[in-house]
Design a protein around this motif. Structure first.
Motif, short mmCIF file in Angstrom:
data_model
loop_
_atom_site.label_atom_id
_atom_site.label_comp_id
_atom_site.label_asym_id
_atom_site.label_seq_id
_atom_site.Cartn_x
_atom_site.Cartn_y
_atom_site.Cartn_z
N LEU A 39 -130.47 52.72 34.91
CA LEU A 39 -129.33 52.64 33.98
C LEU A 39 -128.03 53.06 34.65
O LEU A 39 -126.98 52.44 34.46
CB LEU A 39 -129.58 53.52 32.76
N LEU A 40 -128.12 54.10 35.47
CA LEU A 40 -126.92 54.57 36.18
C LEU A 40 -126.45 53.51 37.18
O LEU A 40 -125.26 53.21 37.31
CB LEU A 40 -127.21 55.89 36.91
N ASP A 41 -127.43 52.94 37.86
CA ASP A 41 -127.16 51.90 38.83
C ASP A 41 -126.44 50.72 38.16
O ASP A 41 -125.45 50.19 38.66
CB ASP A 41 -128.54 51.46 39.37
N GLU A 42 -126.98 50.33 37.00
CA GLU A 42 -126.39 49.21 36.23
C GLU A 42 -124.98 49.57 35.77
O GLU A 42 -124.06 48.76 35.85
CB GLU A 42 -127.32 48.92 35.03
N GLU A 43 -124.83 50.81 35.33
CA GLU A 43 -123.52 51.23 34.79
C GLU A 43 -122.44 51.13 35.86
O GLU A 43 -121.35 50.62 35.62
CB GLU A 43 -123.64 52.67 34.29
N ILE A 44 -122.77 51.60 37.07
CA ILE A 44 -121.75 51.60 38.13
C ILE A 44 -121.58 50.21 38.72
O ILE A 44 -120.47 49.67 38.80
CB ILE A 44 -122.14 52.61 39.25
N ASN A 45 -122.70 49.60 39.12
CA ASN A 45 -122.59 48.37 39.91
C ASN A 45 -122.29 47.13 39.07
O ASN A 45 -121.60 46.22 39.53
CB ASN A 45 -123.87 48.15 40.72
N ILE A 46 -122.80 47.10 37.85
CA ILE A 46 -122.58 45.90 37.02
C ILE A 46 -121.40 46.12 36.06
O ILE A 46 -120.40 45.42 36.13
CB ILE A 46 -123.85 45.48 36.27
N ARG A 47 -121.53 47.16 35.19
CA ARG A 47 -120.44 47.35 34.22
C ARG A 47 -119.13 47.76 34.90
O ARG A 47 -118.05 47.36 34.50
CB ARG A 47 -120.83 48.36 33.15
N GLY A 48 -119.27 48.55 35.97
CA GLY A 48 -118.07 48.95 36.72
C GLY A 48 -117.35 47.73 37.27
O GLY A 48 -116.12 47.63 37.23
N THR A 49 -118.12 46.77 37.77
CA THR A 49 -117.51 45.54 38.30
C THR A 49 -116.82 44.77 37.18
O THR A 49 -115.71 44.25 37.35
CB THR A 49 -118.57 44.65 38.98
N LEU A 50 -117.47 44.74 36.00
CA LEU A 50 -116.85 44.00 34.87
C LEU A 50 -115.54 44.64 34.43
O LEU A 50 -114.56 43.94 34.13
CB LEU A 50 -117.82 43.97 33.69
N ASN A 51 -115.53 45.95 34.40
CA ASN A 51 -114.29 46.66 34.04
C ASN A 51 -113.18 46.31 35.03
O ASN A 51 -112.03 46.05 34.64
CB ASN A 51 -114.56 48.18 34.04
N LEU A 52 -113.57 46.24 36.30
CA LEU A 52 -112.60 45.91 37.35
C LEU A 52 -112.12 44.46 37.19
O LEU A 52 -110.93 44.16 37.30
CB LEU A 52 -113.29 46.09 38.71
N LEU A 53 -113.06 43.56 36.91
CA LEU A 53 -112.70 42.14 36.77
C LEU A 53 -111.72 41.93 35.61
O LEU A 53 -110.78 41.14 35.70
CB LEU A 53 -113.95 41.28 36.56
N ASN A 54 -111.96 42.66 34.51
CA ASN A 54 -111.03 42.54 33.38
C ASN A 54 -109.62 42.92 33.79
O ASN A 54 -108.65 42.26 33.40
CB ASN A 54 -111.48 43.42 32.21
N CYS A 55 -109.51 43.97 34.59
CA CYS A 55 -108.18 44.39 35.05
C CYS A 55 -107.61 43.33 35.99
O CYS A 55 -106.41 43.05 35.94
CB CYS A 55 -108.25 45.74 35.76
N CYS A 56 -108.45 42.75 36.83
CA CYS A 56 -107.97 41.71 37.75
C CYS A 56 -107.35 40.57 36.95
O CYS A 56 -106.31 40.02 37.29
CB CYS A 56 -109.12 41.15 38.60
N ARG A 57 -108.02 40.23 35.84
CA ARG A 57 -107.52 39.14 35.00
C ARG A 57 -106.19 39.55 34.32
O ARG A 57 -105.21 38.81 34.36
CB ARG A 57 -108.57 38.83 33.94
N ASN A 58 -106.19 40.76 33.74
CA ASN A 58 -105.02 41.17 32.95
C ASN A 58 -103.79 41.46 33.80
O ASN A 58 -102.67 41.44 33.28
CB ASN A 58 -105.36 42.42 32.12
N PHE A 59 -104.00 41.75 35.08
CA PHE A 59 -102.83 42.13 35.89
C PHE A 59 -102.58 41.16 37.04
O PHE A 59 -101.94 41.51 38.03
CB PHE A 59 -102.99 43.58 36.38
N GLY A 60 -103.07 39.95 36.91
CA GLY A 60 -102.67 38.86 37.81
C GLY A 60 -103.12 38.98 39.26
O GLY A 60 -102.42 38.52 40.16
N VAL A 61 -104.30 39.58 39.47
CA VAL A 61 -104.83 39.65 40.84
C VAL A 61 -105.17 38.23 41.31
O VAL A 61 -105.70 37.42 40.55
CB VAL A 61 -106.09 40.55 40.88
#
Ligand SMILES: NC(=O)c1ccc[n+]([C@@H]2O[C@H](COP(=O)([O-])OP(=O)(O)OC[C@H]3O[C@@H](n4cnc5c(N)ncnc54)[C@H](O)[C@@H]3O)[C@@H](O)[C@H]2O)c1
Length: 309
Positions: free
Chosen positions: A86-108
């Protein structure tokens, strides 16, 4: 360019940050320092000590407006992924999704993702090409592969470019003794402390070891690469674990007897990445001599030990 590096206090990330700064980029780092070390961070980089899953990473994007994101932050320990998926999933998968959302919202414009040979699972042939079936045999492998899919869908939905780099076993200065493929740093640590290293199984299992500076160069090549693509980043060659220990003890000038223990369940016998696609399309090839890179790494750990006394 304005660049964001997640995991920039870690082994590979901090070496990448140094190189990016050397060629004139403005670098921001997000790292929660769970395995990374503040002392690794180039003084010219701006560190935001925070978790990938935190809402505050939006503020980092708001403040720094990165053009490109190198995503290296991850839970990298295979054993831990099995103990605590669960910890692995939280960091590697959900963490990436959180990052991707920011990439989208801030024009990366582009994301360069550090993936792993672990996505392939048990090799059906060697050297492994990028079109080899992906059938991970650890939760870590699953949690490195899943973000690849998210990144691809994200890219097609929001027109953000990506390059996915799947590394073999990386070694070099600043590597922790734990984590993925850390056998070089584990052996060096034992050698300089005059301890006997442990080898699991026969030691005849082979691995593809790539020097961290070559991995950094692959990330730099990804900046220029114009197509969305996935590349193996390895050497096309492999060495056995006993062969590696012999080489390191010769370099260190010390004859060491390993202790052999029962092989670990699920351990892969042979693994080597085919790097021909990266050579032809990414215009990247490993350029550091293996033995010299081991010498440089050994030298780094000896110096580090001297400084800590
Ligand atoms: N080292 C290898 O042989 C190897 C091989 C294949 C792929 N990789 C990949 O390369 C990347 C870097 O690996 P590394 O060997 O440098 O590992 P590392 O542990 O040295 O670096 C990971 C960094 O991420 C940070 N981090 C971890 N969880 C975080 C979180 N929730 N929020 C913010 N920061 C967090 C850590 O503090 C650390 O600085 C990883 O994505 C890993 O999967 C490494």
């Amino acid at each position: 360019m304005k660049v964001l590096v997640t995991g920039g206090a870690g082994f590979i990330g901090s070496n990448l940050v140094d190189a990016l700064i050397n060629i004139g980029h403005k670098v921001t780092v997000i790292d929660n320092l769970s395995t990374g070390d503040k002392r690794n961070i180039n003084p010219e980089a701006c560190l935001y000590q925070m978790d990938l899953n935190s809402k505050s990473i939006e503020d980092v994007f708001e403040n720094t407006k990165p053009d490109i994101v190198f995503h290296l932050a991850a839970q990298v320990n295979v054993g831990k992924s099995i103990e605590c998926p669960l910890l692995d999933e939280e960091i590697n998968i959900r963490g990436t999704l959180n990052l991707l959302n920011c990439c989208r919202n801030f024009g990366v414009k582009k994301i360069v993702y550090s993936s792993s040979a672990a996505v392939y699972g048990k090799p059906q042939f060697n050297p492994i090409t990028e079109d080899h079936i992906t059938e991970p045999i650890s939760y870590y492998g699953v949690s490195k592969l899943t973000p690849e899919y998210y990144i691809k869908v994200f890219s097609s939905l929001y027109n953000i470019s990506y390059v996915i780099l799947r590394y073999s076993n990386v070694f070099g200065p600043r590597q922790n003794h734990e984590g993925e493929g850390g056998v070089v740093s584990i052996f060096i640590n034992k050698l300089i402390n005059k301890d006997r290293p442990v080898i699991y199984g026969s030691g005849l299992q082979t691995r593809d070891f790539i020097f961290v500076k070559d991995v950094v160069n692959a990330n730099l090549a990804a900046i220029e690469h114009e197509e969305n693509d996935t590349f193996n980043i390895g050497t096309n060659e492999s060495i056995s674990v006993v062969g590696l220990l012999d080489l390191l003890s010769n370099i260190h000038g010390q004859n060491v007897q390993a202790m052999f223990e029962t092989g670990r369940e699920g351990d892969i016998m042979h693994s080597c990445l085919d790097n021909n696609k990266a050579k032809s399309k990414l215009k990247w090839a490993p350029s550091h001599d293996f033995e010299q890179s081991l010498k440089d790494t050994l030298h780094y750990y000896i110096e580090k030990k001297l400084q800590s006394v």
